[in-house]
Design an enzyme around this catalytic site. Structure first.
Site, short mmCIF file in Angstrom:
data_model
loop_
_atom_site.label_atom_id
_atom_site.label_comp_id
_atom_site.label_asym_id
_atom_site.label_seq_id
_atom_site.Cartn_x
_atom_site.Cartn_y
_atom_site.Cartn_z
N GLU A 110 -20.40 23.51 -39.34
CA GLU A 110 -21.04 23.77 -37.92
C GLU A 110 -20.00 23.64 -36.83
O GLU A 110 -19.94 24.29 -35.61
CB GLU A 110 -22.28 22.89 -37.52
CG GLU A 110 -23.29 23.16 -38.79
CD GLU A 110 -23.94 24.52 -38.30
OE1 GLU A 110 -24.03 25.09 -37.07
OE2 GLU A 110 -24.62 25.06 -39.37
N PRO B 25 -4.40 -1.06 -0.96
CA PRO B 25 -3.30 -2.15 -1.66
C PRO B 25 -2.87 -1.57 -2.88
O PRO B 25 -2.10 -2.27 -3.31
CB PRO B 25 -4.30 -3.24 -2.00
CG PRO B 25 -5.60 -2.76 -2.20
CD PRO B 25 -5.70 -1.53 -0.92
N ASP C 152 6.59 5.09 1.76
CA ASP C 152 7.64 4.01 1.52
C ASP C 152 7.28 3.27 0.29
O ASP C 152 6.26 3.61 -0.54
CB ASP C 152 7.59 2.97 2.69
CG ASP C 152 6.58 2.44 3.14
OD1 ASP C 152 5.63 1.88 2.32
OD2 ASP C 152 6.25 2.26 4.54
N LYS D 118 12.30 1.42 3.07
CA LYS D 118 11.76 -0.14 3.52
C LYS D 118 11.50 -1.12 2.36
O LYS D 118 10.55 -1.50 2.10
CB LYS D 118 10.51 0.17 4.50
CG LYS D 118 10.53 0.97 5.67
CD LYS D 118 9.60 1.07 6.37
CE LYS D 118 9.29 0.08 7.20
NZ LYS D 118 9.99 0.07 8.48
N GLY E 218 1.23 1.39 3.13
CA GLY E 218 0.56 0.57 2.41
C GLY E 218 -0.68 -0.06 3.12
O GLY E 218 -0.46 -0.58 4.21
N ASP F 132 -3.28 -1.12 5.51
CA ASP F 132 -4.04 -0.61 6.69
C ASP F 132 -2.87 -0.13 7.84
O ASP F 132 -1.83 -1.09 7.87
CB ASP F 132 -4.96 -1.47 7.38
CG ASP F 132 -5.68 -0.76 8.66
OD1 ASP F 132 -6.58 -0.18 8.44
OD2 ASP F 132 -4.88 -0.91 9.62
N MET G 252 4.43 -10.18 2.91
CA MET G 252 5.76 -10.19 2.87
C MET G 252 6.44 -11.59 3.03
O MET G 252 7.39 -11.77 3.63
CB MET G 252 6.28 -9.06 3.85
CG MET G 252 5.85 -7.72 3.76
SD MET G 252 6.11 -6.56 5.04
CE MET G 252 5.10 -7.35 6.42
N GLY H 127 -1.20 -6.03 -6.34
CA GLY H 127 -2.54 -6.26 -6.41
C GLY H 127 -3.60 -5.02 -6.24
O GLY H 127 -3.16 -3.96 -5.71
#
Length: 478
Positions: free
Chosen positions: A22, A227, A250, A272, A303, A305, A385, A414
């Site tokens: 089948e 993120p 970046d 960066k 990255g 906001d 950072m 994250g």
């Protein structure tokens, strides 16, 4: 990608199917719908296969398989329960460089037969690389529910005008924008509804206007990439990534998010890295202006906001000064995304009534922060950072009143599959960070809420615990 997707033309070509089960019937139906000439090799046949033979839709050799059966065929499908036969046909086909699929045996197959959504001439194929065919079928069902049944009509309508549009609009970007207006506007709606005469009339009018349209200055969208997890992109961000001519990005933008851009969009990396800015901000601003002046639709992908330590304000200022239209599309900032991924509440009625965002990026070798304010009790401090300046941050917070036992969490990459977490205290975190060698974008969270997350998950609670007890990697729960 585990496998490379291809669409192969089988119109009028010979395909060999081995087995009379089948499962073979289902594969034969698909092959016939693609215009293949199917030959079946099987001692016996049952059910639907027998009916296909009776209707003369396929040819049948009621015998065992021989290697010579592979002569002149373009594709081989094995749908037999005989494992020795499966292996023999697979080996024989691959020795002749013939594509072969053994049903439910991905290791014996050189290609996978995907789950298919057929809206001819539109075909959508879904594959899990043989890992979970049931999941592929579920995805197919969801796509079929979401896609209009008449979408193929729209594709056939566009095919009629494709050559004319190419002759009229020489620039690929102009053609792409034209077709976007067709598919997303009234013309597309008319074609889907079956009003082909009206849709043709409107398309010709739109094409005449596009021929005489003066070149326009482009637009820049400052888009928050979130993120790292592509599922955290806003719907608007995803839509703009699919339309952009150029994407400027970046290091803080994850590869998963970057993969959401349109395949033929130009991608410009502006560096960066921490402590090594490969392209100064003034040059980034100038590049954005130049791209927009060239008439391109530009997405500046940032990255988190764009307005949370992203220097988006400086880029808007430069673009406004040059008379370039700009739009900001917010993103999930790293503090919210990383804290949620790690199960750390940024505020808590009993432990933290305030949450403060600061940057740990040094300017000219100094870190000038309001340490007394940051060392207040019952608040969460989120440091962007901050890994490079971690010794200064820890020592200054302790010097201004925070206990050395105050919990600290470092979250690298994250929300992604590469996420790593290190949890310790102000007294231990520097040593732990050096041991782990964090390389990716890393967020630092300081406050009782970090310890609260540990306590709720049954993790280490004592500030005197060994450093190794505080290390949690690969997105395991705190």
């Amino acid at each position: 990608m585990q496998t490379f997707p291809l669409f192969m033309s089988l119109q009028g070509r010979r395909v060999l199917v081995v087995g009379g089960t089948e499962a073979a019937a289902r594969k034969v139906e698909l092959l016939l719908s693609a215009g293949a000439q199917v030959t079946l090799i099987a001692d016996t046949v049952v059910g639907e296969i027998a009916q296909l033979i009776d209707e003369a839709r396929i040819s049948w050799a009621g015998r065992a398989f021989y290697n010579e059966d592979l002569a002149g065929v373009s594709l081989v499908v094995v749908a037999s329960d005989d494992e020795s036969l499966q292996a023999r046909v697979s080996l024989a086909a691959q020795s002749r460089c013939l594509p072969v699929n053994v049903v439910d045996r991905p290791k014996l197959s050189s290609f996978i037969m995907p789950a298919i959504v057929d809206r001819a001439p539109i075909t959508i194929a879904i594959s899990t690389g043989g890992a979970a065919p049931a999941l592929a079928r579920r995805l197919r069902a969801e796509i079929e529910r979401a896609m209009p049944a008449a979408i193929g009509r729209l594709a056939r309508f566009a095919e009629v005008f494709r050559a004319q549009v190419r002759r009229t609009l020489e620039q690929p970007r102009a053609r792409r924008r034209f077709w976007d207006r067709v598919f997303e506007g009234r013309i597309g709606e008319m074609a889907l509804a079956g009003d082909e005469i009206g849709a043709r009339r409107e398309l010709i009018r739109l094409l005449d206007g596009a021929r005489t349209e003066a070149p326009t200055v482009g637009m820049v969208h400052l888009v928050g990439a979130g993120p790292g997890d592509p599922d955290l992109l806003t719907m608007k961000a995803h839509r703009l990534l699919q339309r952009a001519d150029v994407v400027v990005y970046d290091r803080l933008v994850s590869t998963e998010v970057l993969a959401m851009t349109r395949r033929d969009a130009e991608r410009i990396y502006v560096g960066k890295r921490r402590g090594n800015h490969s392209l100064p901000q003034d040059e980034i601003n100038a590049r954005l202006v130049a791209l927009a002046c060239a008439g391109k639709s530009v997405v500046r992908l940032k990255g988190g906001d764009p307005f949370v330590f992203g220097r988006g304000g400086e880029e808007i200022e430069a673009l406004a000064h040059a008379g370039i239209a700009v739009e900001v599309v917010p993103g999930v900032t790293a503090a919210l995304g990383c804290a949620a991924s790690a199960g750390i509440p940024l505020t808590h009625r009993d432990h933290a009534q305030t949450c403060v965002f600061v940057t740990g990026h040094r300017k000219e070798g100094t870190l000038d922060l309001d340490w007394p304010m940051l060392a207040r009790p019952r608040q969460t401090v989120v440091i962007y950072m901050g890994v490079e300046a971690l010794p200064t941050i820890a020592s200054q917070l302790v010097a201004h009143g925070l206990p050395a036992s105050t919990p600290v969490a470092l979250i690298e990459n994250g929300t992604t599959d590469r996420e790593r977490r290190v949890v310790g205290t102000l007294a231990t975190i520097e040593r732990q960070a050096m041991r782990i060698r964090l390389e990716g974008p890393t967020l630092c969270l300081v406050g009782e809420v970090v310890g609260l997350a540990l306590a709720q998950s049954g993790g280490p609670q004592s500030a005197e615990s060994k450093d190794s007890e505080f290390q949690f990697e690969s997105r395991v729960g705190l």
